[in-house]
Write a protein that holds these residues in place. Structure first.
Motif, PDB file in Angstrom:
ATOM      1  N   ALA A  95      -7.125   3.601  -1.732  1.00 46.15           N
ATOM      2  CA  ALA A  95      -5.882   2.812  -1.713  1.00 46.15           C
ATOM      3  C   ALA A  95      -5.036   3.137  -2.938  1.00 46.15           C
ATOM      4  O   ALA A  95      -5.567   3.322  -4.038  1.00 46.15           O
TER       5      ALA A  95
ATOM      6  N   SER B 185      -2.538   4.872   1.819  1.00 49.75           N
ATOM      7  CA  SER B 185      -3.864   4.421   2.233  1.00 49.75           C
ATOM      8  C   SER B 185      -4.481   5.562   3.015  1.00 49.75           C
ATOM      9  O   SER B 185      -4.087   5.836   4.146  1.00 49.75           O
TER      10      SER B 185
ATOM     11  N   LEU C  98       0.866  -1.188   0.000  1.00 47.62           N
ATOM     12  CA  LEU C  98       0.000   0.000   0.000  1.00 47.62           C
ATOM     13  C   LEU C  98       0.901   1.235   0.000  1.00 47.62           C
ATOM     14  O   LEU C  98       1.427   1.633   1.039  1.00 47.62           O
TER      15      LEU C  98
END
Ligand SMILES: CC(C)(COP(=O)(O)OP(=O)(O)OC[C@H]1O[C@@H](n2cnc3c(N)ncnc32)[C@H](O)[C@@H]1OP(=O)(O)O)[C@@H](O)C(=O)NCCC(=O)NCCS
Length: 165
Positions: free
Chosen positions: A62, A48, A45
């Protein structure tokens, strides 16, 4: 409303928000929450973001890494989710604008996503000749370069997205 990065305490609520948002979505694989969990578990990620209203998370966005053709340093946005009861209030746009600003500042080449051009066009995303994603119509494969480049070739995605394959 506050847009901020996720913290470990947010993780369960983020899953709930994504599931609730995609339950009513026109296009859904039903695996969006798991995709985010898998991206997080793989440390993939890149960003986020959560939208918090009155201390409660109501939206999430995301970002993971992608390659377009042989050009690295692109970001892939998605999934984006806003709780159905607070959609159409600008929360999705606020998440997107913050993500774009952070990714631009971080020096990314640009941002890509798979989505409806009628919605994402307002942020500057558009389809490009030669830009494609396997199994998806070219008109929903969108990119927004931050510099003077022409995104062309296949958009890669982290294996976490392969859940719906
Ligand atoms: C897409 C989503 C994140 C937008 O969040 P939001 O907070 O409702 O969006 P905003 O309030 O910032 O923007 C609303 C505008 O986007 C438009 N819009 C929202 N979803 C849209 C869609 N799927 N297609 C086309 N337009 C859309 C609305 O019609 C509205 O347009 P207007 O400003 O001209 O009236 C939210 O609707 C959602 O969670 N949907 C379910 C999950 C999903 O489909 N995610 C996107 C794919 S990853």
């Amino acid at each position: 409303m506050l847009i901020r990065k996720e913290t470990p305490d947010d993780i369960d609520r983020i899953g709930f928000v994504i599931e609730a948002a995609f339950k009513t979505a026109r296009v859904s694989s039903g695996t969006e929450a798991q995709i985010v969990e898998r991206l997080r578990a793989a440390d993939a990620l890149m960003l986020s973001l959560v939208a918090e209203q009155d201390g409660t998370i109501v939206g999430h966005l995301a970002v993971s890494a992608t390659v377009i053709g042989d050009e690295e340093n692109w970001a892939l946005i998605g999934p984006v989710a806003v709780l159905p009861e607070v959609q159409l209030q600008g929360i999705g746009s606020a998440l997107m604008n913050e993500a774009l600003q952070q990714l631009r500042t971080a020096g990314m080449a640009g941002v890509a996503l798979v989505g409806n051009p009628a919605y994402y066009g307002r942020f500057g995303f558009r389809a490009w000749p030669g830009l494609n994603f396997p199994g998806v119509p070219d008109e929903v494969v969108l990119a927004l370069p931050f510099a003077d480049s022409m995104p062309s070739g296949e958009l890669s995605h982290h294996e976490a997205f392969g859940l719906d394959a």
